[in-house]
Each structure stands twice: as C-alpha cells, then as structure tokens.
Design an enzyme around this catalytic site. Structure first.
Site, PDB file in Angstrom:
ATOM      1  N   ARG A 257      -1.095  -5.427   4.667  1.00  0.00           N
ATOM      2  CA  ARG A 257      -0.326  -4.969   3.506  1.00  0.00           C
ATOM      3  C   ARG A 257       0.903  -4.229   4.018  1.00  0.00           C
ATOM      4  O   ARG A 257       0.832  -3.529   5.032  1.00  0.00           O
ATOM      5  CB  ARG A 257      -1.147  -3.988   2.659  1.00  0.00           C
ATOM      6  CG  ARG A 257      -2.417  -4.567   2.100  1.00  0.00           C
ATOM      7  CD  ARG A 257      -3.219  -3.532   1.360  1.00  0.00           C
ATOM      8  NE  ARG A 257      -3.685  -2.488   2.266  1.00  0.00           N
ATOM      9  CZ  ARG A 257      -4.576  -1.548   1.943  1.00  0.00           C
ATOM     10  NH1 ARG A 257      -5.083  -1.508   0.727  1.00  0.00           N
ATOM     11  NH2 ARG A 257      -4.951  -0.638   2.811  1.00  0.00           N
TER      12      ARG A 257
ATOM     13  N   GLU B 254     -11.317   5.051  -4.518  1.00  0.00           N
ATOM     14  CA  GLU B 254     -11.676   3.638  -4.555  1.00  0.00           C
ATOM     15  C   GLU B 254     -12.089   3.284  -5.985  1.00  0.00           C
ATOM     16  O   GLU B 254     -12.540   4.142  -6.745  1.00  0.00           O
ATOM     17  CB  GLU B 254     -12.823   3.343  -3.585  1.00  0.00           C
ATOM     18  CG  GLU B 254     -12.459   3.567  -2.131  1.00  0.00           C
ATOM     19  CD  GLU B 254     -11.341   2.651  -1.642  1.00  0.00           C
ATOM     20  OE1 GLU B 254     -11.325   1.462  -2.024  1.00  0.00           O
ATOM     21  OE2 GLU B 254     -10.478   3.130  -0.889  1.00  0.00           O
TER      22      GLU B 254
ATOM     23  N   ARG C  17       0.871  -1.184   0.000  1.00  0.00           N
ATOM     24  CA  ARG C  17       0.000   0.000   0.000  1.00  0.00           C
ATOM     25  C   ARG C  17       0.899   1.222   0.000  1.00  0.00           C
ATOM     26  O   ARG C  17       1.804   1.343   0.838  1.00  0.00           O
ATOM     27  CB  ARG C  17      -0.879  -0.027   1.255  1.00  0.00           C
ATOM     28  CG  ARG C  17      -1.645   1.239   1.570  1.00  0.00           C
ATOM     29  CD  ARG C  17      -2.747   1.469   0.547  1.00  0.00           C
ATOM     30  NE  ARG C  17      -3.707   2.451   0.985  1.00  0.00           N
ATOM     31  CZ  ARG C  17      -3.529   3.767   0.925  1.00  0.00           C
ATOM     32  NH1 ARG C  17      -2.401   4.275   0.507  1.00  0.00           N
ATOM     33  NH2 ARG C  17      -4.485   4.585   1.321  1.00  0.00           N
TER      34      ARG C  17
END
Length: 192
Positions: free
Chosen positions: A119, A85, A77
């Site tokens: 992540r 999004e 990330r």
C-alpha cells in the site's frame, strides 16, 4: 548468425553476448518504470511525491482506495495514525467516519513510500484538511508513534500528539473506553 569463417571460440563468445543481450532486453521489456513507482521502503523522505485522485473505497479507519488521474486504482494507508481494526470496538465507526470525510471526493496524497502490504503510505488531505488529524480529533485513531518518532516532522508530530491528548482528555470516540486496545496490540494477539 554464426559463420564458418569465424573461429569456434569467437562463435561461442558471440552467442554468449547475443544471449545476454536478448535476456537483458526481455527483462527490460517486462518492466516499465513510471515516475510514480515508489521504493519498497517505508517513508523515504527523499522520495516524497504527490498524488491526486478520487476516493472510491474505504477499507477501514486508516486505509482507502482512490482512482488517480491515470485511472489506476491505488490503495493508500494513512501515515502516522493507526485506527482500530474493523473487528475491534470503534473499528466500524472509524471506517464510517473516514468514508464520510473522503468517499467520492478528490484528495491529495503526500506519498512517502510503500508498506509491506504494497500500500502507498501517505498523508491524505481534502480541501487542505489532513484527514488523519480529523480521525485523531474525533477519537478514532491513535498517533502511530512507532513510525512517527522516526519519520514525522516535528511540527506535525506535536500537532498529532496534541489532537490525541485532547480527545483522550475529553473522552471522545474510543477514549470513552478506559480499556481501549491499541490496534498494534490487537493485531499481535490475533496474528501472534
């Protein structure tokens, strides 16, 4: 390994110690620590490490998968930016742009830690170019101030701020839309 010559109390103590050692050995055998294992905390600057790999997938405008030098697939990330999004306006374009920048390419990741989704959090660069800066410059991400104010270096913070402001002023990318909704607000509405 009990012996009729040992008193009962010592046999019980011996069994207890043996049982504890077996349990400790079993736990240790199931967990192998590697130097790249990172803490479950956000951006611990004293635990920064570098990672190199080839990007094999892009999930959205701020998340990618890479294969490291040990052939492990790792989800990363991007630190300090938040892209729309995928279901938001400009989400597919942000994903497409990140893919254009990194897919199939070797990248360096300055890793800070992990997020709640496991992540890696990191600053990703290709040929010395910070891909988060490019996403900001092209109006395809917000500077993620919630984390940046706490954790980003002052110089990088100013650079990211300037890139976002310039994109806003020139109506680049998502800034063409005067009602562009920040991804964190969108997620809050969708997930409550």
């Amino acid at each position: 390994m009990t012996s009729p010559d040992l008193p009962v109390k010592r046999q019980k103590t011996y069994k207890w110690h043996l049982g504890a050692l077996i349990l400790i050995a079993a736990v240790a055998a199931t967990y192998t620590f590697r130097p790249n294992d990172l803490p479950e905390a956000r951006h611990q600057s004293d635990k920064v490490s570098m990672l190199q790999g080839r990007v094999v997938g892009v999930m959205d405008g701020d998340t990618l998968d890479l294969i490291d030098t040990d052939e492990h697939t790792i989800r990363v990330r991007l630190s300090y930016v938040d892209a729309p999004e995928f279901t938001q306006p400009y989400g597919p374009l942000a994903r497409q742009n990140l893919a254009r920048l990194v897919i199939g390419k070797q990248v360096m990741v300055r890793v800070h830690g992990k997020d709640k989704f496991d992540r890696l959090l990191g600053e990703v660069s290709h040929n010395g170019q910070d891909v988060s800066e490019t996403q900001l410059q092209q109006g395809l991400a917000w500077h993620y101030l919630y984390y940046a104010r706490k954790e980003q270096s002052a110089g990088q913070f100013e650079r990211y701020q300037q890139l976002e402001q310039t994109a806003r002023q020139h109506n680049v990318g998502l800034w063409r839309d005067p009602k562009a909704e920040a991804p964190w607000d969108f997620r809050r509405q969708v997930h409550g």
